[in-house]
Design a protein around this motif. Structure first.
Motif, short mmCIF file in Angstrom:
data_model
loop_
_atom_site.label_atom_id
_atom_site.label_comp_id
_atom_site.label_asym_id
_atom_site.label_seq_id
_atom_site.Cartn_x
_atom_site.Cartn_y
_atom_site.Cartn_z
N ASN A 32 0.83 -1.19 0.00
CA ASN A 32 0.00 0.00 0.00
C ASN A 32 0.87 1.25 0.00
N HIS A 33 1.79 1.35 0.98
CA HIS A 33 2.71 2.48 0.99
C HIS A 33 3.95 2.13 1.80
N VAL A 34 4.98 2.90 1.54
CA VAL A 34 6.20 2.87 2.33
C VAL A 34 6.33 4.25 2.95
N ALA A 35 6.61 4.31 4.25
CA ALA A 35 6.80 5.59 4.93
C ALA A 35 8.27 5.71 5.31
N LEU A 36 8.88 6.81 4.93
CA LEU A 36 10.28 7.07 5.26
C LEU A 36 10.37 8.29 6.16
N TYR A 37 11.05 8.14 7.26
CA TYR A 37 11.30 9.22 8.21
C TYR A 37 12.58 9.90 7.75
N VAL A 38 12.51 11.14 7.31
CA VAL A 38 13.64 11.81 6.66
C VAL A 38 14.11 13.02 7.46
N LYS A 39 15.35 13.37 7.25
CA LYS A 39 15.96 14.52 7.93
C LYS A 39 15.48 15.85 7.34
N ASP A 40 15.54 15.97 6.02
CA ASP A 40 15.21 17.21 5.32
C ASP A 40 14.10 16.91 4.30
N LEU A 41 12.88 17.27 4.63
CA LEU A 41 11.73 16.94 3.79
C LEU A 41 11.85 17.53 2.39
N LYS A 42 12.26 18.78 2.28
CA LYS A 42 12.36 19.42 0.96
C LYS A 42 13.38 18.70 0.09
N LYS A 43 14.53 18.40 0.66
CA LYS A 43 15.59 17.71 -0.08
C LYS A 43 15.12 16.32 -0.53
N SER A 44 14.47 15.60 0.36
CA SER A 44 13.98 14.26 0.01
C SER A 44 12.87 14.33 -1.02
N ALA A 45 11.92 15.26 -0.84
CA ALA A 45 10.83 15.40 -1.79
C ALA A 45 11.36 15.76 -3.18
N ASP A 46 12.32 16.67 -3.24
CA ASP A 46 12.93 17.04 -4.52
C ASP A 46 13.58 15.82 -5.18
N PHE A 47 14.29 15.02 -4.39
CA PHE A 47 14.94 13.83 -4.92
C PHE A 47 13.90 12.88 -5.53
N TYR A 48 12.88 12.55 -4.78
CA TYR A 48 11.89 11.59 -5.27
C TYR A 48 11.06 12.13 -6.42
N LYS A 49 10.82 13.43 -6.46
CA LYS A 49 10.08 14.01 -7.58
C LYS A 49 10.96 14.16 -8.82
N ASN A 50 12.17 14.67 -8.65
CA ASN A 50 13.01 14.99 -9.80
C ASN A 50 13.92 13.85 -10.25
N VAL A 51 14.52 13.15 -9.32
CA VAL A 51 15.42 12.05 -9.68
C VAL A 51 14.61 10.79 -9.97
N MET A 52 13.74 10.41 -9.05
CA MET A 52 12.96 9.19 -9.23
C MET A 52 11.72 9.40 -10.09
N GLN A 53 11.38 10.66 -10.36
CA GLN A 53 10.28 11.04 -11.25
C GLN A 53 8.92 10.55 -10.74
N LEU A 54 8.73 10.62 -9.41
CA LEU A 54 7.44 10.25 -8.83
C LEU A 54 6.55 11.49 -8.75
N LYS A 55 5.26 11.28 -8.89
CA LYS A 55 4.30 12.38 -8.89
C LYS A 55 3.81 12.62 -7.47
N GLU A 56 3.86 13.89 -7.03
CA GLU A 56 3.33 14.24 -5.71
C GLU A 56 1.81 14.17 -5.75
N ILE A 57 1.24 13.65 -4.67
CA ILE A 57 -0.21 13.54 -4.55
C ILE A 57 -0.65 14.23 -3.25
N PRO A 58 -1.92 14.58 -3.13
CA PRO A 58 -2.39 15.25 -1.90
C PRO A 58 -2.17 14.38 -0.66
N GLU A 59 -1.79 15.03 0.42
CA GLU A 59 -1.64 14.34 1.71
C GLU A 59 -2.60 15.00 2.70
#
Length: 153
Positions: A32-59
């Motif tokens: 269903n989902h994987v939850a990752l506890y991250v140090k820097d949310l902006k840096k991690s979100a940028d990585f997953y959106k731009n490098v991994m090319q995942l689409k952000e969805i509403p939370e």
């Protein structure tokens, strides 16, 4: 000599049991989902959106501490800010994504200057799994290992 009613009963039992097993497999555990506890949310979100090319969805929290991303038709990645530090992780602990074309994805990583490689980390050439699937590994900003492969499942 085996009588026909016994054979028919056995076949019906076999078919019913097979259908029940199939139904259990279809209605069993699914990702269903994987939850990752991250140090820097902006840096991690940028990585997953731009490098991994995942689409952000509403939370649902709207608190600036969560980012949700689509990872499949019915699966998500939840990033949660708050980790005290970035720690090292062994490559044996990783999660995996499949892409349509691993060569194109590797070119994308090269354009972004993202470090990736085989299991040993001594080459950028994809590693070949015993089942013929090609794979490379990279790490996110929290040093979490990610396998990217060309599995067509």
């Amino acid at each position: 000599m085996i009588k026909k009613p016994i054979i028919v009963s056995f076949l019906l039992l076999f078919l019913i049991a097979g259908s029940a097993i199939s139904a259990l497999a279809q209605n069993g555990v699914k990702a269903n989902h994987v939850a990752l506890y991250v140090k820097d949310l902006k840096k991690s979100a940028d990585f997953y959106k731009n490098v991994m090319q995942l689409k952000e969805i509403p939370e649902p929290f709207h608190d600036g501490k969560h980012v949700w991303l689509r990872t499949g038709e019915h699966s998500q990645l939840h990033l949660i800010e708050g980790a005290a530090e970035v720690t090292q992780h062994d490559i044996n602990s990783h999660f995996s994504y499949s892409v349509n074309n691993l060569q194109d994805f590797s070119k994308h990583l090269d354009q972004l200057h993202v470090k990736y490689g085989n299991w040993k980390g001594d080459s950028k050439s994809p590693q070949l799994r015993p089942d013929g699937v090609k794979q490379v590994y990279l790490q996110d900003p929290d040093n979490i290992w990610i396998e990217v492969n060309d599995d067509k499942f």
